[in-house]
Design a protein around this motif. Sequence first.
Motif, PDB file in Angstrom:
ATOM      1  N   ASP A 115       1.057  -1.596   0.384  1.00 13.49           N
ATOM      2  CA  ASP A 115      -0.468  -0.176  -0.362  1.00 13.49           C
ATOM      3  C   ASP A 115       0.799   1.299  -0.368  1.00 13.49           C
ATOM      4  N   GLY A 116       0.983   2.251  -1.127  1.00 10.24           N
ATOM      5  CA  GLY A 116       1.522   3.624  -0.891  1.00 10.24           C
ATOM      6  C   GLY A 116       1.694   4.271  -0.211  1.00 10.24           C
ATOM      7  N   VAL A 117       0.098   4.235   0.846  1.00 13.79           N
ATOM      8  CA  VAL A 117      -0.389   5.914   1.857  1.00 13.79           C
ATOM      9  C   VAL A 117       0.517   5.171   3.182  1.00 13.79           C
ATOM     10  N   LEU A 118       0.653   3.590   2.706  1.00 18.13           N
ATOM     11  CA  LEU A 118       1.007   2.879   4.264  1.00 18.13           C
ATOM     12  C   LEU A 118       2.308   3.224   3.584  1.00 18.13           C
ATOM     13  N   ARG A 119       3.110   2.979   2.946  1.00 16.25           N
ATOM     14  CA  ARG A 119       4.197   2.386   2.826  1.00 16.25           C
ATOM     15  C   ARG A 119       4.674   0.813   3.367  1.00 16.25           C
ATOM     16  N   ALA A 120       3.524   0.287   3.376  1.00 18.40           N
ATOM     17  CA  ALA A 120       4.076  -1.436   3.833  1.00 18.40           C
ATOM     18  C   ALA A 120       2.267  -2.079   3.334  1.00 18.40           C
ATOM     19  N   GLN A 121       2.495  -3.562   3.430  1.00 18.20           N
ATOM     20  CA  GLN A 121       1.532  -4.095   2.670  1.00 18.20           C
ATOM     21  C   GLN A 121       0.860  -4.661   4.809  1.00 18.20           C
ATOM     22  N   ASN A 122       0.434  -3.985   5.075  1.00 19.71           N
ATOM     23  CA  ASN A 122       0.268  -4.471   6.381  1.00 19.71           C
ATOM     24  C   ASN A 122      -0.294  -2.957   7.060  1.00 19.71           C
ATOM     25  N   VAL A 123      -1.398  -2.997   8.368  1.00 18.58           N
ATOM     26  CA  VAL A 123      -1.451  -1.596   8.952  1.00 18.58           C
ATOM     27  C   VAL A 123      -1.067  -1.114  10.314  1.00 18.58           C
ATOM     28  N   PRO A 124      -1.201  -0.198  10.338  1.00 21.13           N
ATOM     29  CA  PRO A 124      -0.361   0.137  11.341  1.00 21.13           C
ATOM     30  C   PRO A 124      -1.419   0.144  12.990  1.00 21.13           C
ATOM     31  N   VAL A 125      -0.971   0.057  13.866  1.00 21.15           N
ATOM     32  CA  VAL A 125      -1.602   0.113  15.121  1.00 21.15           C
ATOM     33  C   VAL A 125      -1.626   1.568  15.744  1.00 21.15           C
ATOM     34  N   ARG A 126      -0.870   2.127  15.336  1.00 21.25           N
ATOM     35  CA  ARG A 126      -0.847   3.105  15.843  1.00 21.25           C
ATOM     36  C   ARG A 126      -0.074   4.726  14.731  1.00 21.25           C
ATOM     37  N   GLU A 148       3.269 -10.011  20.098  1.00 22.94           N
ATOM     38  CA  GLU A 148       4.156 -10.651  20.150  1.00 22.94           C
ATOM     39  C   GLU A 148       5.504 -10.812  18.816  1.00 22.94           C
ATOM     40  N   SER A 149       4.712 -10.036  18.436  1.00 24.88           N
ATOM     41  CA  SER A 149       5.977  -9.509  17.012  1.00 24.88           C
ATOM     42  C   SER A 149       6.217  -8.706  17.281  1.00 24.88           C
ATOM     43  N   PRO A 150       7.479  -8.293  16.675  1.00 18.79           N
ATOM     44  CA  PRO A 150       8.175  -6.421  16.743  1.00 18.79           C
ATOM     45  C   PRO A 150       7.664  -5.547  17.557  1.00 18.79           C
ATOM     46  N   THR A 151       8.208  -4.323  17.164  1.00 21.29           N
ATOM     47  CA  THR A 151       7.567  -3.074  16.683  1.00 21.29           C
ATOM     48  C   THR A 151       8.212  -2.454  15.638  1.00 21.29           C
ATOM     49  N   VAL A 152       7.314  -2.086  14.554  1.00 16.81           N
ATOM     50  CA  VAL A 152       8.487  -1.577  13.348  1.00 16.81           C
ATOM     51  C   VAL A 152       7.347  -0.587  13.286  1.00 16.81           C
ATOM     52  N   ARG A 153       8.682   0.989  13.228  1.00 15.62           N
ATOM     53  CA  ARG A 153       7.890   2.136  13.140  1.00 15.62           C
ATOM     54  C   ARG A 153       9.101   2.753  11.293  1.00 15.62           C
ATOM     55  N   THR A 154       7.555   3.034  10.947  1.00 13.60           N
ATOM     56  CA  THR A 154       8.345   3.806   9.912  1.00 13.60           C
ATOM     57  C   THR A 154       7.671   5.386   9.911  1.00 13.60           C
ATOM     58  N   ASP A 155       8.655   5.842   9.491  1.00  6.53           N
ATOM     59  CA  ASP A 155       8.614   7.800   9.235  1.00  6.53           C
ATOM     60  C   ASP A 155       7.826   8.135   8.134  1.00  6.53           C
ATOM     61  N   LEU A 156       6.852   8.706   7.823  1.00  4.34           N
ATOM     62  CA  LEU A 156       7.387   9.499   6.606  1.00  4.34           C
ATOM     63  C   LEU A 156       6.735  10.538   6.339  1.00  4.34           C
ATOM     64  N   VAL A 157       7.566  11.655   5.069  1.00  2.00           N
ATOM     65  CA  VAL A 157       7.049  12.862   4.864  1.00  2.00           C
ATOM     66  C   VAL A 157       6.091  12.539   3.535  1.00  2.00           C
ATOM     67  N   VAL A 158       5.298  13.304   4.031  1.00  2.00           N
ATOM     68  CA  VAL A 158       3.985  13.714   2.990  1.00  2.00           C
ATOM     69  C   VAL A 158       3.361  15.221   2.678  1.00  2.00           C
ATOM     70  N   GLU A 159       3.966  15.431   1.108  1.00  2.00           N
ATOM     71  CA  GLU A 159       4.794  16.799   0.814  1.00  2.00           C
ATOM     72  C   GLU A 159       2.642  17.002   0.492  1.00  2.00           C
ATOM     73  N   LEU A 160       2.747  18.887   0.154  1.00  2.90           N
ATOM     74  CA  LEU A 160       0.948  18.928  -0.004  1.00  2.90           C
ATOM     75  C   LEU A 160       1.619  19.919  -0.593  1.00  2.90           C
ATOM     76  N   GLU A 161       0.230  20.130  -1.683  1.00  3.50           N
ATOM     77  CA  GLU A 161       0.321  21.199  -2.933  1.00  3.50           C
ATOM     78  C   GLU A 161      -0.357  21.909  -2.010  1.00  3.50           C
ATOM     79  N   PRO A 162       0.464  23.648  -2.434  1.00  2.00           N
ATOM     80  CA  PRO A 162       0.183  25.176  -1.437  1.00  2.00           C
ATOM     81  C   PRO A 162      -1.118  25.293  -1.362  1.00  2.00           C
ATOM     82  N   VAL A 163      -1.976  25.862  -2.581  1.00  8.57           N
ATOM     83  CA  VAL A 163      -3.307  25.512  -2.852  1.00  8.57           C
ATOM     84  C   VAL A 163      -3.953  24.829  -2.140  1.00  8.57           C
ATOM     85  N   SER A 164      -4.925  23.656  -2.807  1.00  7.90           N
ATOM     86  CA  SER A 164      -5.547  23.063  -2.373  1.00  7.90           C
ATOM     87  C   SER A 164      -5.271  21.802  -0.540  1.00  7.90           C
TER      88      SER A 164
END
Length: 176
Positions: A115-126, A148-164
């Motif tokens: 999934d490109g919005v999440l940059r992952a195959q699964n869904v984050p818990v937080r 039981e699974s390890p916690t993985v953190r991903t930082d994303l930079v989301v860029e926005l269009e100035p007007v909209s």
Amino acid sequence: MSSNTHARRRPGRRAAVAAGLLLAVGLSVSTQALAQAAVPAPGKAYAKAAAAPRSVSGFNGDPVTRVADFYGAYVDAKDAAEGPDTALAKALRARYLTPAFAKRLALWERANGADGVLRAQNVPVRWTVSEGGNGLEVVVTLTFGGGESPTVRTDLVVELEPVSGDVTDIRTASAG
């Protein structure tokens, strides 16, 4: 006469005050018990929230609020209890992503199988959304795993269009 003698002459007053306190405490406890019985017990996910009230705030036109609204709704759509709501996820993309970026994102997803919005195959818990380096970038921190699974953190930079304020790019923070 000493003060003890004064107290002994009015034993009824002390008893009345003590009885009043016991009655007030008793009513408070019984009222609280009735109120708690009327409210369903929170699930495990909400146990921490019951300890201290939480709030979320934002305002119109704020990039952080806009991205937080998008990611919150998107994660909810992808992780709905009855199964992913693909129609809602698609509608959110149409509402928040520029058409040009949506096309690039679809190509990225086909090439990466995620999934490109999440940059992952699964869904984050937080997730956490915070201000970026300039007014048109917002940092989204996604936390995956738990239990039981390890916690993985991903930082994303989301860029926005100035007007909209629509999303023009999503990249991992380490990608530049």
